[in-house]
Write a protein that holds these residues in place. Structure first.
Motif, PDB file in Angstrom:
ATOM      1  N   ARG A 143     -17.272  -1.029   3.779  1.00 44.52           N
ATOM      2  CA  ARG A 143     -16.023  -1.608   3.274  1.00 44.52           C
ATOM      3  C   ARG A 143     -16.240  -2.840   2.393  1.00 44.52           C
ATOM      4  O   ARG A 143     -15.378  -3.718   2.317  1.00 44.52           O
ATOM      5  N   ALA A 197     -12.885   4.014   9.897  1.00 45.57           N
ATOM      6  CA  ALA A 197     -11.443   3.966  10.142  1.00 45.57           C
ATOM      7  C   ALA A 197     -10.954   2.592  10.580  1.00 45.57           C
ATOM      8  O   ALA A 197      -9.748   2.400  10.749  1.00 45.57           O
ATOM      9  N   GLN A 202      -7.180   2.716   5.387  1.00 44.96           N
ATOM     10  CA  GLN A 202      -7.966   3.879   5.805  1.00 44.96           C
ATOM     11  C   GLN A 202      -7.943   4.891   4.658  1.00 44.96           C
ATOM     12  O   GLN A 202      -7.011   5.683   4.537  1.00 44.96           O
ATOM     13  N   LEU A 228     -12.489  11.167  12.952  1.00 47.42           N
ATOM     14  CA  LEU A 228     -11.665  10.342  12.065  1.00 47.42           C
ATOM     15  C   LEU A 228     -10.183  10.642  12.234  1.00 47.42           C
ATOM     16  O   LEU A 228      -9.349   9.722  12.224  1.00 47.42           O
ATOM     17  N   TYR A 232      -7.443   7.750  12.571  1.00 39.23           N
ATOM     18  CA  TYR A 232      -6.577   7.406  11.432  1.00 39.23           C
ATOM     19  C   TYR A 232      -5.121   7.317  11.886  1.00 39.23           C
ATOM     20  O   TYR A 232      -4.656   8.137  12.683  1.00 39.23           O
ATOM     21  N   SER A 292      -0.920   0.887   4.439  1.00 37.24           N
ATOM     22  CA  SER A 292      -1.858   0.908   5.547  1.00 37.24           C
ATOM     23  C   SER A 292      -1.957  -0.461   6.202  1.00 37.24           C
ATOM     24  O   SER A 292      -2.009  -0.596   7.415  1.00 37.24           O
TER      25      SER A 292
END
Length: 298
Positions: A143, A197, A202, A228, A232, A292
């Motif tokens: 990330r 996640a 996400q 996942l 999620y 998100s």
């Protein structure tokens, strides 16, 4: 910002060779950016991967990045050095350093590309095939770079499955050490599904599995999809599809030079194109990320 390009652009971005394809229709401003990492199997160069998966229907710049020791970085113009590393130590000389280098090269290469191409500065799309799929998954897990949407094809989801495959090819057992076990754990993306996640955003992820791919790769991909989807907030943002008659490679060997697109690669191209048209372009990347972030559930 550079002038809009109308033809394929080849070059080197912060030391990383690339093949870039402009949007078929001008975006009327800076366009989204999709980055890809190719297979070590065919197609095994950025130019060959661009021919196998041009993603021409995605209204974005698609920039295909070269993996270490591949394409313009091949030693003595062949893949022999890559094979030698895989045989020497499938984890510590091959999988781990290749994936780590590709991920570490990304920030500088991305900054260089944004200076040279008419692309926006929003979250990017990422695509990877086989070991390049491990690169894309690691980008998601770490990330460091905001990602709007992702897709992987016949990805090396677990390093241990890749090692087992190489053991079968060489008929030599791999000698596991504590260092190798730790490096392999770092490249087990089922185990790291929480890292993928776990952020506020996400990124939607399409997992493409060839019907004739290696059974362990197919099983790992299915496990990753399930893991996942369980994490999620919007499980449908993780999708697993099987492409009929697709084995592991996406092109005929040797896969170094661009070649006509195979029917199976055409099917993969269509699926990824539809995924990015929906999740990278049509839905609005900023809106998706903000949505998100605003959802406080985990």
């Amino acid at each position: 910002m550079g002038e809009r390009q109308t033809e394929i652009v080849s070059g080197v971005a912060a030391g990383v060779p690339f093949t870039a394809l402009p949007p078929a229709v001008p975006a009327g401003g800076p366009a989204p950016l999709v980055l890809t990492w190719h297979m070590i199997d065919a197609p095994r160069t950025d130019a060959a991967f661009a021919a196998a998966l041009p993603l021409a229907g995605v209204p974005a710049w698609r920039v295909h990045l070269g993996m270490p020791l591949c394409g313009a970085r091949m030693a003595d113009g062949s893949m022999d050095a890559v094979v030698a590393r895989a045989i020497e130590d499938a984890v510590l000389s091959y999988a781990a350093p290749f994936v780590r280098q590709a991920v570490d090269e990304l920030p500088a290469a991305l900054a260089d590309l944004r200076e040279r191409l008419p692309v926006d500065d929003g979250p990017i799309g990422v695509v990877g095939g086989s070991l390049g799929g491990a690169v894309a998954l690691r980008v998601l897990a770490e990330r460091r770079i905001p990602v709007a949407a992702a897709a992987v094809v016949n990805a090396a989801v677990r390093a241990r499955s890749l090692v087992a495959l190489i053991e079968g090819l060489t008929e030599q057992p791999y000698r596991w050490t504590d260092e190798a076990a730790q490096a392999a754990a770092d490249l087990d993306f089922v185990a790291r599904s929480g890292d993928i996640a776990g952020g506020p955003a996400q990124p939607p992820l399409l997992l493409v599995s060839g019907e004739q791919d290696y059974p362990t790769f197919r099983a790992d991909t299915a496990e990753l999809a399930a893991a996942l989807r369980g994490r999620y907030r919007r499980p449908d943002d993780v999708r697993l599809i099987t492409v009929p008659d697709l084995a592991h490679p996406l092109a005929e060997p040797p896969g170094v030079e661009p070649a006509p697109q195979l029917p199976q690669a055409t099917a993969v191209d269509a699926e990824i194109t539809a995924w990015f048209r929906h999740h990278l372009v049509s839905s609005g990347r900023t809106d998706h990320t903000e949505e998100s972030v605003s959802d406080g559930t985990t």
